[in-house]
Design a protein around this motif. Sequence first.
Motif, PDB file in Angstrom:
ATOM      1  N   UNK A  61      -1.981  -0.638  -3.778  1.00  0.00           N
ATOM      2  CA  UNK A  61      -1.567  -1.088  -2.168  1.00  0.00           C
ATOM      3  C   UNK A  61      -0.086  -0.975  -2.453  1.00  0.00           C
ATOM      4  N   UNK A  62       0.117  -2.244  -3.252  1.00  0.00           N
ATOM      5  CA  UNK A  62       1.266  -2.638  -3.806  1.00  0.00           C
ATOM      6  C   UNK A  62       2.497  -1.380  -4.294  1.00  0.00           C
ATOM      7  N   UNK A  73       2.022   1.472  -3.687  1.00  0.00           N
ATOM      8  CA  UNK A  73       2.402   2.390  -2.425  1.00  0.00           C
ATOM      9  C   UNK A  73       3.329   1.692  -1.449  1.00  0.00           C
ATOM     10  N   UNK A  74       3.344  -0.095  -1.362  1.00  0.00           N
ATOM     11  CA  UNK A  74       4.529  -1.014  -0.490  1.00  0.00           C
ATOM     12  C   UNK A  74       5.801  -1.106  -1.166  1.00  0.00           C
ATOM     13  N   UNK A 107       7.122   3.053  -0.205  1.00  0.00           N
ATOM     14  CA  UNK A 107       7.575   3.553   0.493  1.00  0.00           C
ATOM     15  C   UNK A 107       8.870   2.341   0.337  1.00  0.00           C
ATOM     16  N   UNK A 108       9.339   0.811   0.588  1.00  0.00           N
ATOM     17  CA  UNK A 108      10.528   0.946   0.390  1.00  0.00           C
ATOM     18  C   UNK A 108      11.661   0.920  -0.027  1.00  0.00           C
ATOM     19  N   UNK A 161      11.317   4.221  -1.369  1.00  0.00           N
ATOM     20  CA  UNK A 161      12.074   5.805  -0.434  1.00  0.00           C
ATOM     21  C   UNK A 161      13.374   5.904   0.606  1.00  0.00           C
ATOM     22  N   UNK A 162      12.639   4.556   1.949  1.00  0.00           N
ATOM     23  CA  UNK A 162      13.616   4.408   2.313  1.00  0.00           C
ATOM     24  C   UNK A 162      15.174   2.903   1.943  1.00  0.00           C
ATOM     25  N   UNK A 163      15.298   2.660   1.109  1.00  0.00           N
ATOM     26  CA  UNK A 163      16.451   1.643   1.169  1.00  0.00           C
ATOM     27  C   UNK A 163      16.815   2.403  -0.371  1.00  0.00           C
ATOM     28  N   UNK A 221      -6.292  -3.449   2.689  1.00  0.00           N
ATOM     29  CA  UNK A 221      -5.040  -2.426   2.004  1.00  0.00           C
ATOM     30  C   UNK A 221      -5.016  -1.766   2.846  1.00  0.00           C
ATOM     31  N   UNK A 279      -1.383  -1.365   4.235  1.00  0.00           N
ATOM     32  CA  UNK A 279      -0.243   0.153   4.119  1.00  0.00           C
ATOM     33  C   UNK A 279       0.326   0.863   5.417  1.00  0.00           C
ATOM     34  N   UNK A 282       2.996  -0.582   6.343  1.00  0.00           N
ATOM     35  CA  UNK A 282       4.509  -0.649   5.582  1.00  0.00           C
ATOM     36  C   UNK A 282       4.409   0.682   6.176  1.00  0.00           C
ATOM     37  N   UNK A 303       8.863   1.699   7.703  1.00  0.00           N
ATOM     38  CA  UNK A 303       9.439   2.838   6.830  1.00  0.00           C
ATOM     39  C   UNK A 303       9.637   3.540   7.194  1.00  0.00           C
ATOM     40  N   UNK A 331      13.152   4.482   8.270  1.00  0.00           N
ATOM     41  CA  UNK A 331      14.193   4.707   7.998  1.00  0.00           C
ATOM     42  C   UNK A 331      13.784   6.413   7.035  1.00  0.00           C
ATOM     43  N   UNK A 332      12.842   6.274   6.047  1.00  0.00           N
ATOM     44  CA  UNK A 332      13.252   7.279   5.512  1.00  0.00           C
ATOM     45  C   UNK A 332      13.308   8.127   6.475  1.00  0.00           C
ATOM     46  N   UNK A 386      16.703   8.747   6.527  1.00  0.00           N
ATOM     47  CA  UNK A 386      17.217   9.043   5.020  1.00  0.00           C
ATOM     48  C   UNK A 386      17.536  10.060   4.560  1.00  0.00           C
TER      49      UNK A 386
END
Lengths: 199, 195
Positions: A75-76, A78-79, A82-83, A85-87, B14, B18, B21, B25, B28-29, B32
């Motif tokens: 889970x962490x 994947x978080x 995602x972040x 990829x976005x930032x 979980x 997810x 999240x 995001x 924005x992805x 991008x």
Amino acid sequence: MKKTFTNGIIRENPIFVIMLGLCPTLAVSTSLFNAVGMAAAVIFVLVFSNLVISLMRKFIPDKVRIPCFIVIIATFVTITELFMHAFVPQLFESLGMFVSLIVVNCIILGRAEVFASKNKVSLAVMDGLGMGLGFTLGIAVIALIREILGSGSIWGFKLSLTYKPLLIAILPAGAFLTIGFLIGLINIQKARMQRAGRK
Amino acid sequence: MRLIVVLASVCIAAALLLGVTYSLTSGRIQLQEQQAEKAAVLCALPVAEKISAQITDKPIPYYEGYDASGGVVGYAFTGSGKGYSSTIKIMIGVDEDMTIQGIKILSQQETPGLGDKVDEVKSTGTLWDLLRGKKIPPAGRPWFQEQFAGKNTETVNEITFITGATITSKAVLDIVKSTIEEFRDQLTGREPATG
């Protein structure tokens, strides 16, 4: 508490001493930028998975602990992915699948099993930070050496406009050579210190 | 029983985390990725002031580039093929006469230090310059890709290959040439009167 923290950085450095998480270390240490990005992702995942696993250590029955750990770690990861990829798409592109592969990084599962599932939350977080910084130190030193030799630059900035890079350093073989020499040096130093201690 | 409940609740928690999240995001992805694509088209087709959305009704999807008054000045499309150790994907920009306006390598995993020099930018300054506070001129575009601008499918053979990376260089050349030829056939098939 302080001892738990420094333990991961020096005495039990994940890369040079316990030798865990070598796969991403070898693959991603071609440049300092990649190495630091990877290390940041690992620290984030390691601290939070240690935190959550330590919080839940009394609830999780022994028999299903491994699947639970894996779910929490994944889970962490994947978080993070995602972040990233976005930032920081630039970093995401150059690390590629190695971000997802943090899930199976032995440092993280190893710490969950050996430390976080048996210790208080505060200690587990300290352990995550220490081990994460130890990993950062290891991968950054390897990447620095490989980038200087193999591309003649530091953090993407050339050291000289005429230097002909030593190609092998950024090829996979160079990763093995660099890490081998570093571990060798550390072992020599350790043996010396032990001898001095005995006298 | 307790095993099932614990494992299931860990998984549900979980999944929830997810989901949150992802919804935070994903916008924005997407943005991008669209920006990266638009930047690549403009890089391959620098003459265009404006570009169309991707046109996908033909085998080779493409973008149209317009000048300030709205006339078509060129097309951009992607081609890909086998390099030395990876698939190379290239955005190619051409004008109406199929003269190359520019190319941009979108993705490649060629040998570091050899084949990946297709993306190499000539350094304009060193770390020491930076530390001494000297102004470093902005880096240009990768020299290997710059060579393609202004060439057509005949004269493109004149480009200089990368030392030690003949296969990668030739692969890029072949991908550019064959994709332009395919695109020309597709275009003339649709508008036989042009040119």
